[in-house]
Design an enzyme around this catalytic site. Structure first.
Site, PDB file in Angstrom:
ATOM      1  N   ASP A  26     -10.608  -6.168   6.020  1.00 46.67           N
ATOM      2  CA  ASP A  26      -9.861  -4.922   6.102  1.00 46.67           C
ATOM      3  C   ASP A  26     -10.818  -3.746   5.971  1.00 46.67           C
ATOM      4  OD1 ASP A  26      -8.091  -2.850   6.031  1.00 46.67           O
ATOM      5  OD2 ASP A  26      -7.050  -3.448   4.208  1.00 46.67           O
ATOM      6  N   ASP A  52      -7.720  -6.549  -2.693  1.00 48.94           N
ATOM      7  CA  ASP A  52      -8.575  -5.886  -1.716  1.00 48.94           C
ATOM      8  C   ASP A  52      -9.833  -5.397  -2.429  1.00 48.94           C
ATOM      9  OD1 ASP A  52      -9.766  -3.694  -0.128  1.00 48.94           O
ATOM     10  OD2 ASP A  52      -8.041  -3.980   1.191  1.00 48.94           O
ATOM     11  N   ASP A  76     -14.277   6.009  -0.728  1.00 48.03           N
ATOM     12  CA  ASP A  76     -13.688   5.373   0.451  1.00 48.03           C
ATOM     13  C   ASP A  76     -13.796   3.858   0.335  1.00 48.03           C
ATOM     14  OD1 ASP A  76     -12.529   5.006   2.867  1.00 48.03           O
ATOM     15  OD2 ASP A  76     -14.239   5.617   4.068  1.00 48.03           O
ATOM     16  N   TRP A  87       1.729  -3.347   2.249  1.00 44.93           N
ATOM     17  CA  TRP A  87       0.978  -2.259   1.615  1.00 44.93           C
ATOM     18  C   TRP A  87       1.678  -0.958   1.939  1.00 44.93           C
ATOM     19  CZ3 TRP A  87      -1.238   2.176   3.670  1.00 44.93           C
ATOM     20  CH2 TRP A  87      -1.922   2.983   2.740  1.00 44.93           C
ATOM     21  N   LYS A 139      -3.223  -0.771  -4.948  1.00 41.11           N
ATOM     22  CA  LYS A 139      -4.370   0.100  -4.738  1.00 41.11           C
ATOM     23  C   LYS A 139      -4.520   1.005  -5.942  1.00 41.11           C
ATOM     24  CE  LYS A 139      -6.692   2.658  -1.073  1.00 41.11           C
ATOM     25  NZ  LYS A 139      -6.636   3.111   0.324  1.00 41.11           N
ATOM     26  N   GLU A 182       0.337  -5.801  -1.887  1.00 36.62           N
ATOM     27  CA  GLU A 182      -1.032  -5.289  -2.005  1.00 36.62           C
ATOM     28  C   GLU A 182      -1.102  -4.001  -2.823  1.00 36.62           C
ATOM     29  OE1 GLU A 182      -4.713  -3.766   0.874  1.00 36.62           O
ATOM     30  OE2 GLU A 182      -2.880  -4.587   1.760  1.00 36.62           O
ATOM     31  N   HIS A 205     -10.146  -1.626  -3.243  1.00 39.16           N
ATOM     32  CA  HIS A 205      -9.006  -0.928  -3.839  1.00 39.16           C
ATOM     33  C   HIS A 205      -9.107  -0.748  -5.344  1.00 39.16           C
ATOM     34  CE1 HIS A 205      -5.817  -1.354  -0.423  1.00 39.16           C
ATOM     35  NE2 HIS A 205      -6.949  -0.821  -0.013  1.00 39.16           N
ATOM     36  N   HIS A 222      -8.487  -9.467   0.755  1.00 40.97           N
ATOM     37  CA  HIS A 222      -8.955  -8.528   1.770  1.00 40.97           C
ATOM     38  C   HIS A 222     -10.403  -8.172   1.458  1.00 40.97           C
ATOM     39  CE1 HIS A 222      -5.034  -6.730   3.640  1.00 40.97           C
ATOM     40  NE2 HIS A 222      -5.204  -8.014   3.896  1.00 40.97           N
ATOM     41  N   ASP A 261     -13.212   1.407   2.912  1.00 39.61           N
ATOM     42  CA  ASP A 261     -13.082   0.622   4.142  1.00 39.61           C
ATOM     43  C   ASP A 261     -14.330   0.614   5.005  1.00 39.61           C
ATOM     44  OD1 ASP A 261     -10.255  -0.269   3.968  1.00 39.61           O
ATOM     45  OD2 ASP A 261      -9.885   1.881   3.889  1.00 39.61           O
TER      46      ASP A 261
END
Length: 416
Positions: A324, A257, A292, A183, A226, A224, A260, A284, A294
């Site tokens: 993650d 993810d 955000d 990433w 995003k 990965e 993402h 992930h 995460d």
């Protein structure tokens, strides 16, 4: 009382054609890769003065974070003791043990991770790995392997090449292939003029990083994407479309993810499409809230949708599941436990679904029955089955794990 609840639940599922014991057996064979960076707020151990950068930000200052590898491993041991099943650890390159010596990212080697390998071997668990393309002076402008400066780009290419070798050494030592995931933070805060040239540089750099053949028995490469990030709100070089095409052309794992993508997107809908074109996916599990990506994983509709896709389509053998997220506003050990237990709960709920019955009514175009059964499944007594799974795995049942975390906080974390 507990046995009565479980036996009642098992019979109710049996009436629907679901074998509860088979579901528990399948769940016990699923390993989740815990992310080391939740334990110390993504700081790593390169130096005591290291600060975050390159598109990474962590909020909160809850006391007791790990300050060195020994403390992080201690915290991981506590977390793993509260999560049923056998699992893995996902390491970033910045988490090596450097003995107080400055070792730049293009000079690290497997010796800096010998302690982690020994720790994993003693626990009979595998390791996964990530190059660290952030929190470094040469990533300060938000570009690494897509950089227009050949010297900076070359530095990060060497880092990526070294990390693949470290990942392969880990896999060989532990008898379980390491997923080494790339990433990068590369992108622009505002609208770029040239979107193509950075992607051409990224493709060239990735080809150089992946040039050396490594045994898939030891190392599996993943890339990965995003949608956007801190400092790359307008343009991310490694977009979903870029990496999907690259993974297909080069035979790499595609990392999906959950945090993402756009808030209205779910990767559950992407899994079957992507797996028609790539052999394996790295998943992930995260939770996006507004901008955000995460937050600690909760047992929400998106997580359940992902698990249902994996189970209904028999994809568990082709998907590597990791977590993650990073939350420094709550107890960090608890954050691991909450997230991992929720992932496992969602998988159990999916494994307990009467999938064949649902598939048949759908084939018969009985969409009324499909909706009715899906809704009824939401009130089935999966909680009693989950409690039984925790008992069989010798881990705390219900909220009792929190008592252990509180005791650990008093005995260990509060003294840091």
């Amino acid at each position: 009382m507990a046995d009565t609840a479980f036996h009642s639940a098992r019979q109710r599922y049996a009436d629907l054609g679901v074998d509860v014991d088979a579901a528990l057996s399948r769940l016990a064979g699923i390993s989740i890769s815990l992310h080391c960076w939740q334990g110390d707020d993504v700081t790593g151990f390169e130096s005591s003065s290291q600060s975050l950068g390159g598109g990474i930000a962590v909020t909160g200052s809850y006391p007791g974070k790990a300050r060195n590898p020994a403390e992080l491993r201690e915290d991981l041991d506590k977390a793993l003791s509260l999560i049923p099943g056998s699992h893995r650890l996902n390491l970033h390159a910045s988490y090596g043990e450097f003995g107080g010596v400055k070792v730049d990212r293009d000079q690290i080697d497997v010796s800096h991770f010998a302690g982690w390998i020994d720790w994993a071997r003693s626990r009979r668990m595998g390791l996964d790995f990530n190059p660290t393309f952030f929190s470094h002076p040469l990533a300060a402008d938000g570009f690494t392997i897509a950089h227009s400066d050949d010297g900076i780009r070359g530095f990060w290419v060497r880092h990526g090449q070294i990390c693949r070798k470290i990942g392969a050494a880990m896999g060989a030592a532990l008898g379980s292939p390491t997923v080494t995931n790339v990433w990068i933070p590369d992108g622009y805060k505002d609208t770029p003029v040239d979107r193509l040239a950075p992607r051409r540089r990224l493709e060239d750099s990735l080809d150089r990083i992946f040039a050396e053949p490594l045994s898939p028995a030891h190392n599996l490469d993943a890339v990965e994407p995003k949608l956007f990030g801190l400092g790359s709100e307008s343009y991310v070089v490694g977009s979903h479309e870029f990496y999907l095409g690259y993974a297909i052309r080069r035979g790499k794992l595609m990392c999906l993810d959950a945090g993402h993508y756009h808030p209205t997107e779910t990767i559950a809908d992407k899994l079957t499409s992507v797996l028609m074109s790539v052999d394996r996916v790295l998943l992930h599990v995260s939770r996006g809230v507004r901008w955000d990506s995460d937050h600690v994983v909760t047992l929400n509709e998106e997580l359940l949708a992902i698990s249902h896709e994996l189970v209904r389509n028999d994809l568990l053998g082709r998907v590597h599941i990791g977590m993650d997220y990073f939350d420094a506003s709550i107890n960090r050990v608890a954050a691991w436990v909450i997230g991992a237990r929720n992932v496992l709960k969602s998988l159990l709920i999916a494994l307990l679904e009467p999938t064949e019955r649902l598939r048949q009514v759908e084939l018969n175009r009985d969409l009324t029955a499909r909706l009715a059964i899906l809704e009824e499944c939401k009130s089935l007594p999966w909680g009693a089955v989950w409690d039984e799974y925790c008992r069989r795995q010798s881990t705390p049942v219900g909220q009792s794990w929190l008592d252990e975390v509180r005791a650990y906080e008093q005995l260990v974390l509060s003294k840091r």
